[in-house]
Design a protein around this motif. Structure first.
Motif, PDB file in Angstrom:
ATOM      1  N   HIS A   1       0.824  -1.210   0.000  1.00 12.55           N
ATOM      2  CA  HIS A   1       0.000   0.000   0.000  1.00 12.55           C
ATOM      3  C   HIS A   1       0.858   1.260   0.000  1.00 12.55           C
ATOM      4  CE1 HIS A   1       1.046  -0.250   4.234  1.00 12.55           C
ATOM      5  NE2 HIS A   1       0.881   1.041   4.239  1.00 12.55           N
ATOM      6  N   ALA A   2       2.049   1.185   0.598  1.00 12.31           N
ATOM      7  CA  ALA A   2       2.902   2.369   0.703  1.00 12.31           C
ATOM      8  C   ALA A   2       3.371   2.834  -0.674  1.00 12.31           C
ATOM      9  CB  ALA A   2       4.095   2.092   1.609  1.00 12.31           C
ATOM     10  N   MET A   3       3.436   1.888  -1.622  1.00 11.01           N
ATOM     11  CA  MET A   3       3.772   2.264  -2.997  1.00 11.01           C
ATOM     12  C   MET A   3       2.492   2.513  -3.790  1.00 11.01           C
ATOM     13  SD  MET A   3       6.225   2.465  -5.312  1.00 11.01           S
ATOM     14  CE  MET A   3       6.216   2.641  -7.091  1.00 11.01           C
ATOM     15  N   PHE A   4       1.486   1.708  -3.490  1.00 14.55           N
ATOM     16  CA  PHE A   4       0.269   1.705  -4.292  1.00 14.55           C
ATOM     17  C   PHE A   4      -0.445   3.061  -4.289  1.00 14.55           C
ATOM     18  CE2 PHE A   4      -4.319   0.837  -4.698  1.00 14.55           C
ATOM     19  CZ  PHE A   4      -4.309   0.244  -5.938  1.00 14.55           C
ATOM     20  N   PHE A   5      -0.679   3.625  -3.124  1.00 14.63           N
ATOM     21  CA  PHE A   5      -1.470   4.852  -3.074  1.00 14.63           C
ATOM     22  C   PHE A   5      -0.768   6.037  -3.734  1.00 14.63           C
ATOM     23  CE2 PHE A   5      -3.682   2.439   0.290  1.00 14.63           C
ATOM     24  CZ  PHE A   5      -4.933   2.461  -0.287  1.00 14.63           C
ATOM     25  N   PRO A   6       0.513   6.279  -3.433  1.00 20.96           N
ATOM     26  CA  PRO A   6       1.177   7.378  -4.160  1.00 20.96           C
ATOM     27  C   PRO A   6       1.213   7.118  -5.665  1.00 20.96           C
ATOM     28  CG  PRO A   6       2.525   6.685  -2.322  1.00 20.96           C
ATOM     29  CD  PRO A   6       1.398   5.712  -2.415  1.00 20.96           C
ATOM     30  N   ALA A   7       1.425   5.851  -6.047  1.00 14.77           N
ATOM     31  CA  ALA A   7       1.521   5.535  -7.477  1.00 14.77           C
ATOM     32  C   ALA A   7       0.190   5.788  -8.169  1.00 14.77           C
ATOM     33  CB  ALA A   7       1.959   4.088  -7.675  1.00 14.77           C
ATOM     34  N   ILE A   8      -0.906   5.389  -7.527  1.00 17.81           N
ATOM     35  CA  ILE A   8      -2.233   5.620  -8.094  1.00 17.81           C
ATOM     36  C   ILE A   8      -2.478   7.114  -8.234  1.00 17.81           C
ATOM     37  CG2 ILE A   8      -4.665   5.672  -7.382  1.00 17.81           C
ATOM     38  CD1 ILE A   8      -4.241   3.181  -8.665  1.00 17.81           C
ATOM     39  N   TYR A   9      -2.177   7.837  -7.176  1.00 14.21           N
ATOM     40  CA  TYR A   9      -2.424   9.278  -7.217  1.00 14.21           C
ATOM     41  C   TYR A   9      -1.629   9.902  -8.355  1.00 14.21           C
ATOM     42  CZ  TYR A   9      -2.903  14.113  -5.924  1.00 14.21           C
ATOM     43  OH  TYR A   9      -3.188  15.444  -5.961  1.00 14.21           O
ATOM     44  N   PHE A  10      -0.358   9.540  -8.408  1.00 16.42           N
ATOM     45  CA  PHE A  10       0.522  10.158  -9.400  1.00 16.42           C
ATOM     46  C   PHE A  10       0.096   9.785 -10.822  1.00 16.42           C
ATOM     47  CE2 PHE A  10       4.589  10.184 -11.765  1.00 16.42           C
ATOM     48  CZ  PHE A  10       4.760  11.543 -11.741  1.00 16.42           C
ATOM     49  N   SER A  11      -0.248   8.504 -11.025  1.00 20.66           N
ATOM     50  CA  SER A  11      -0.655   8.081 -12.364  1.00 20.66           C
ATOM     51  C   SER A  11      -1.923   8.810 -12.793  1.00 20.66           C
ATOM     52  CB  SER A  11      -0.898   6.577 -12.405  1.00 20.66           C
ATOM     53  OG  SER A  11       0.241   5.904 -11.961  1.00 20.66           O
ATOM     54  N   LEU A  12      -2.888   8.892 -11.874  1.00 22.46           N
ATOM     55  CA  LEU A  12      -4.131   9.596 -12.207  1.00 22.46           C
ATOM     56  C   LEU A  12      -3.849  11.050 -12.557  1.00 22.46           C
ATOM     57  CD1 LEU A  12      -6.956   8.520  -9.742  1.00 22.46           C
ATOM     58  CD2 LEU A  12      -6.909   8.357 -12.215  1.00 22.46           C
ATOM     59  N   LEU A  13      -2.969  11.650 -11.779  1.00 22.41           N
ATOM     60  CA  LEU A  13      -2.631  13.059 -12.013  1.00 22.41           C
ATOM     61  C   LEU A  13      -2.047  13.240 -13.412  1.00 22.41           C
ATOM     62  CD1 LEU A  13      -2.537  15.768 -10.432  1.00 22.41           C
ATOM     63  CD2 LEU A  13      -0.149  15.295 -10.012  1.00 22.41           C
ATOM     64  N   MET A  14      -1.115  12.334 -13.758  1.00 18.81           N
ATOM     65  CA  MET A  14      -0.456  12.443 -15.065  1.00 18.81           C
ATOM     66  C   MET A  14      -1.461  12.207 -16.194  1.00 18.81           C
ATOM     67  SD  MET A  14       2.691  13.167 -15.065  1.00 18.81           S
ATOM     68  CE  MET A  14       2.387  14.309 -13.785  1.00 18.81           C
ATOM     69  N   ILE A  15      -2.260  11.147 -16.044  1.00 17.65           N
ATOM     70  CA  ILE A  15      -3.200  10.814 -17.115  1.00 17.65           C
ATOM     71  C   ILE A  15      -4.189  11.948 -17.313  1.00 17.65           C
ATOM     72  CG2 ILE A  15      -5.059   9.255 -17.790  1.00 17.65           C
ATOM     73  CD1 ILE A  15      -3.572   7.066 -16.201  1.00 17.65           C
ATOM     74  N   SER A  16      -4.750  12.447 -16.210  1.00 17.37           N
ATOM     75  CA  SER A  16      -5.787  13.461 -16.383  1.00 17.37           C
ATOM     76  C   SER A  16      -5.183  14.769 -16.882  1.00 17.37           C
ATOM     77  CB  SER A  16      -6.571  13.674 -15.087  1.00 17.37           C
ATOM     78  OG  SER A  16      -5.703  13.926 -14.037  1.00 17.37           O
ATOM     79  N   PHE A  17      -3.980  15.082 -16.434  1.00 12.71           N
ATOM     80  CA  PHE A  17      -3.332  16.298 -16.932  1.00 12.71           C
ATOM     81  C   PHE A  17      -3.088  16.209 -18.432  1.00 12.71           C
ATOM     82  CE2 PHE A  17      -1.589  18.865 -13.295  1.00 12.71           C
ATOM     83  CZ  PHE A  17      -1.941  20.062 -13.861  1.00 12.71           C
ATOM     84  N   ASN A  18      -2.589  15.053 -18.873  1.00 12.16           N
ATOM     85  CA  ASN A  18      -2.293  14.918 -20.294  1.00 12.16           C
ATOM     86  C   ASN A  18      -3.552  14.920 -21.140  1.00 12.16           C
ATOM     87  OD1 ASN A  18       0.467  14.927 -20.193  1.00 12.16           O
ATOM     88  ND2 ASN A  18       0.626  12.746 -19.829  1.00 12.16           N
ATOM     89  N   LEU A  19      -4.591  14.205 -20.661  1.00 20.35           N
ATOM     90  CA  LEU A  19      -5.849  14.202 -21.414  1.00 20.35           C
ATOM     91  C   LEU A  19      -6.429  15.604 -21.481  1.00 20.35           C
ATOM     92  CD1 LEU A  19      -7.751  10.992 -20.278  1.00 20.35           C
ATOM     93  CD2 LEU A  19      -6.999  11.573 -22.566  1.00 20.35           C
ATOM     94  N   PHE A  20      -6.374  16.297 -20.347  1.00 14.96           N
ATOM     95  CA  PHE A  20      -6.880  17.652 -20.276  1.00 14.96           C
ATOM     96  C   PHE A  20      -6.107  18.560 -21.242  1.00 14.96           C
ATOM     97  CE2 PHE A  20      -6.516  21.832 -18.119  1.00 14.96           C
ATOM     98  CZ  PHE A  20      -7.841  22.204 -18.186  1.00 14.96           C
ATOM     99  N   GLY A  21      -4.784  18.409 -21.210  1.00 14.83           N
ATOM    100  CA  GLY A  21      -3.951  19.229 -22.094  1.00 14.83           C
ATOM    101  C   GLY A  21      -4.226  18.946 -23.559  1.00 14.83           C
ATOM    102  N   ASN A  22      -4.392  17.661 -23.888  1.00 13.63           N
ATOM    103  CA  ASN A  22      -4.689  17.315 -25.277  1.00 13.63           C
ATOM    104  C   ASN A  22      -6.023  17.892 -25.717  1.00 13.63           C
ATOM    105  OD1 ASN A  22      -2.377  15.991 -25.566  1.00 13.63           O
ATOM    106  ND2 ASN A  22      -3.226  13.940 -25.725  1.00 13.63           N
ATOM    107  N   GLY A  23      -7.002  17.823 -24.795  1.00 12.91           N
ATOM    108  CA  GLY A  23      -8.307  18.394 -25.105  1.00 12.91           C
ATOM    109  C   GLY A  23      -8.188  19.883 -25.387  1.00 12.91           C
TER     110      GLY A  23
END
Lengths: 513, 318
Positions: A477-499
């Motif tokens: 969990h110590a890796m999982f939660f930061p990784a999930i947060y970070f991945s979501l942040l990156m994905i949504s930022f990139n999708l948002f930017g592309n839009g």
């Protein structure tokens, strides 16, 4: 001729009259609404479903960085020495038995003695560490020529409860204060003392309070299968008066502490001691990391820093890049060539190298974060300047610029009042895509430990992930939660930017697909 | 074209020289690594530093540095840490194969998968398949490689136990067990590369497919498959091929993160060690190496455009 002109200039005002004052104007008024450039872009952005969803997720993630540190009862400086790498746990949800937030870790191949040990903790402290028995296997082992059946269990154990009782040396004041806390709240922190002689000389395990068979702590149960308490009643070694909650079965003879050079040593239940120290029960929605920090809070703090840092870096880079690119594109020629060379050389330096050299040279003077910022600024503006330059080349020879120049507009005015607004869409898009790239580089470098921003930022998502990586198998969990947060942040930022990019790109205007 | 190539190469060399000089001066400005007290090699090391020109102006130091590189390929001797007293260049060369092999495998896997996915997405434009591929591509590009590394290590290596955690030690790169131990880093590295190729191919191909010569090809009587393979693919490759060349140059540089997570004895981990251990000669050499790889990759991409498609003569007559 000149006379005539003079006369025209001096026609008195009252001689003017409207030519078509009462005439009907046949020109039709627009019955469509005018739409500004940005409204148009917004409209097209809204058509792109995935980008809209990304924008909402992004908003949620940004709100998280504000709300999480506010909700969490902990500060980033709160580091619990015992609850390290512990899984998510919230008492009120754990007791509902839904299998979530129960602080459970799976422990394989536990034998009967170990199961008894966990049970012992549960009986004494009232917090049973065993959540569930997941399965058991029986193996037949030959011991001294006799075939014996050895049972082994896979258990789900509550990591918070499993710490149970520990030895603690307290000052007299603290000892009295804990008793006051016990009397007020009814939560028992201090448990009766057990002399090592009574438990076969075991001194390194405070959780044994019952009669044992051997010095490994195997419990010796009575006929009914209950533990036999061996609490000390030796008043001679008692450390301090105890006038508080007593364990069941205590007739007032058990001692709760012993003297230890100006202080008292006693057995405390860590879970309850934690409540005494913090005023709350453990409340770790995402669990804790290897430093004993609350991950829920730490992710919020780390991500907040990353976002602010990236915003700041992008703002600086965009301004430098825009001005640089404007000068390049507007003047062209030799200036363009020279500035282009400079940008070329700078962009050739790998970013890691820049970071490290700045770190080595500047960290003492301006701090880690400062030198990191400089490293980003040194090369970060190049992409932006290239974009602006291209836009300037595109617009500078268009008619509206000539018109403005003919009217006597200065270079500066032409650049920033007439050409620059046309490049704004590109710049906004580039900003939306620069921020995630800055966050990503920052996170990679803190993950690698090349940069350590913990002193400035409290922690960063990269640091959290590198801490999580080291204990990946035992506490994912110590890796999982930061990784999930970070991945979501990156994905949504990139999708948002592309839009955004598609929305601002004039070439996709009117293309319906 | 020839003149343009020569011009680009000369410009690149100049850029490389300037960057090297800047980094060199910045590194030499730092106090040199301190020797452990009572070190028996103290005299030798101080003599060597004297010969390298410490205490002289930076220009002269740089001259000595370049002279040693060009005459004897001598990049200096490691100052501190694990490789103390060894030739930097030798260690570097010994580390290169691991990085190159892992990256080479990764690219060899990524190119076909990426291009095929891109073609499928472009041909089935706006179908569910296209949307699925495009979304996945976006996700793969956004998620950093160390998250893949974690997912692979935790689920495949730890939970299922199918693959080893770390890459095997040793230099037998072509044994089966070595290959198996390389699979986790290869997958972690490939995800992003595959996504990159898919995105480029899809974008290019959709554009080509809508151009007028495709309509002409169909009018002439070619089937859709014929037109796609003979006309669209060729034009699409004008953009895709250079990026493949760029990737191939890039295999030497490797990834700092992946090499650390999977304990690959490659250039990336060497670089990290030299950073953490303040091993300046090593750091300097690797900096030059990384800069050169980046610059070469970028000019190979630019020049290959011109070779692949003679209509594009970038910068030849501006």
């Amino acid at each position: 001729m000149q006379n005539n002109n003079m006369e025209f200039e001096h026609i008195p005002q009252e001689k003017f009259e409207f030519a078509q004052f009462d005439a009907k104007i046949h020109d039709k008024k627009f019955d469509t609404k005018t739409r500004s450039f940005f409204a148009d872009a917004l409209l097209r952005f809204k058509k792109n479903k995935s980008s809209v969803i990304a924008a909402y997720i992004l908003l949620f993630l940004i709100l998280y960085t504000i709300i999480a540190p506010a909700i969490s009862p902990y500060e980033i400086a709160d580091k619990d020495p015992m609850y390290i790498n512990s899984p998510p746990f919230v008492q009120s949800i754990a007791e509902k038995g839904w299998g979530i937030l129960d602080g459970g870790v799976v422990m394989d191949s536990q034998n009967d003695a170990q199961v008894n040990f966990w049970k012992g903790i549960g009986v004494e402290t009232g917090y049973d560490p065993i959540i569930d028995i997941l399965g058991s296997t029986e193996t037949t082992v030959k011991i001294r020529g006799k075939e014996t059946v050895v049972k082994s269990y896979a258990l789900e154990v509550n990591k918070y409860y499993s710490i149970g009782v520990m030895y603690k040396t307290l000052s007299y004041d603290e000892f009295a204060d804990i008793q006051r806390f016990q009397n007020e709240t009814g939560i028992q922190v201090i448990f009766p003392y057990v002399e090592p002689d009574a438990i076969k000389g075991i001194t390194d395990n405070a959780n044994i309070w019952y009669e044992v068979k051997d010095n490994k702590g195997t419990a010796k149960l009575d006929d009914n299968g209950n533990f036999v308490p061996v609490y000390s009643t030796n008043k001679e070694i008692e450390g301090a008066e105890y006038n508080s909650i007593r364990v069941p079965g205590d007739d007032g003879s058990y001692i709760y502490s012993i003297r230890k050079s100006g202080a008292v040593s006693c057995r405390i239940s860590y879970y309850n001691y934690y409540q005494y120290l913090n005023g709350t029960e453990p409340f770790y929605i995402f669990g804790t990391n290897s430093l004993g920090q609350d991950l829920f809070n730490a992710i919020g703090i780390g991500a907040r820093f990353s976002l602010l840092f990236a915003l700041f870096v992008s703002a600086i880079n965009l301004s430098i890049g825009a001005v640089y690119g404007a000068i390049q594109g507007y003047y062209g020629g030799t200036i363009d060539l020279v500035l282009d060379r400079i940008a070329d050389v700078l962009s050739g330096v790998p970013f890691t190298v820049v970071t490290i050299l700045f770190q080595l040279h500047l960290a003492q003077k301006v701090g880690t974060a400062g030198s990191f910022l400089f490293a980003f600024v040194l090369t970060g503006w190049i992409g932006m300047s290239g974009l602006t330059r291209k836009q300037f080349y595109r617009f500078k020879s268009q008619e509206f610029v000539f018109a403005a120049r003919t009217l006597g507009a200065s270079d500066k005015r032409l650049m920033f009042k007439h050409i620059f607004p046309n490049a704004l869409g590109t710049i906004i898009t580039s900003c939306a895509l620069t921020i995630p790239s800055v966050i990503s580089s920052e996170t990679s470098l803190t993950y690698l430990g090349i940069i350590n921003l913990s002193e400035v930022a409290g922690t960063t998502v990269g640091t959290l992930m590198s801490q999580g990586q080291t204990s990946m198998t035992t506490s994912p969990h110590a890796m999982f939660f930061p990784a999930i947060y970070f991945s979501l942040l990156m994905i949504s930022f990139n999708l948002f930017g592309n839009g955004l990019r598609d929305a601002f790109n004039p070439s996709t205007r009117g293309v319906e697909d | 074209m020839f003149r343009y190539t020569i011009k680009r190469i000369l410009l690149m060399l100049m850029t490389l020289l300037i960057i090297t000089y800047m980094c060199f001066v910045l590194v030499r400005m730092l106090p040199p690594a301190e020797l452990p007290p009572n070190d028996p090699h103290k005299v030798i090391i101080e003599l060597r530093r004297e010969a390298a020109g410490y205490n002289k102006p930076y220009m002269i130091q740089f001259g000595i540095y370049l002279r040693d590189i060009f005459t004897e390929f001598d990049w200096g001797v490691s100052d501190v840490g694990r490789y103390f007293g060894q030739e930097v260049a030798g260690i570097f060369v010994s580390k290169l194969p691991a990085t190159m092999i892992v990256n080479l495998y990764s690219i060899l896997i990524s190119i076909p998968i990426g291009i095929i996915l891109g073609i499928v997405a472009a041909l089935k434009k706006n179908s569910w398949l296209d949307h699925a591929i495009s979304t996945l591509t976006m996700v793969c590009i956004s998620v950093p490689s160390f998250v893949y590394a974690f997912v692979i290590q935790y689920f495949i290596s730890y939970k299922l136990g199918w693959l080893p955690f770390l890459m095997n030690a040793g230099t037998n790169y072509f044994t089966w067990s070595m290959f198996v131990s390389m699979i986790p880093p290869i997958i972690s590295l490939s995800m992003g590369v595959i996504a990159g190729f898919t995105r480029t191919t899809r974008a290019e191909l959709t554009e080509v497919l809508t151009s007028e010569f495709m309509l002409l090809a169909r009018t002439k009587g070619l089937t859709r498959a014929q037109a796609t393979v003979r006309h669209a693919m060729k034009n699409c490759m004008v953009v895709v091929l250079p990026s493949i060349f760029g990737q191939f140059i890039g295999i030497m540089s490797g990834s700092l993160i992946i090499e650390r997570i999977f304990a690959i004895p490659g250039v990336g981990s060497l670089y990290l060690d030299s950073i953490n251990g303040r091993d300046y000669p090593m750091f300097m050499m690797l900096t030059v190496f990384y800069t050169a790889v980046g610059l070469v990759a970028s000019i190979v991409v630019d020049i290959s455009y011109g070779f692949i498609d003679p209509r594009i003569r970038m910068g030849s007559r501006k």
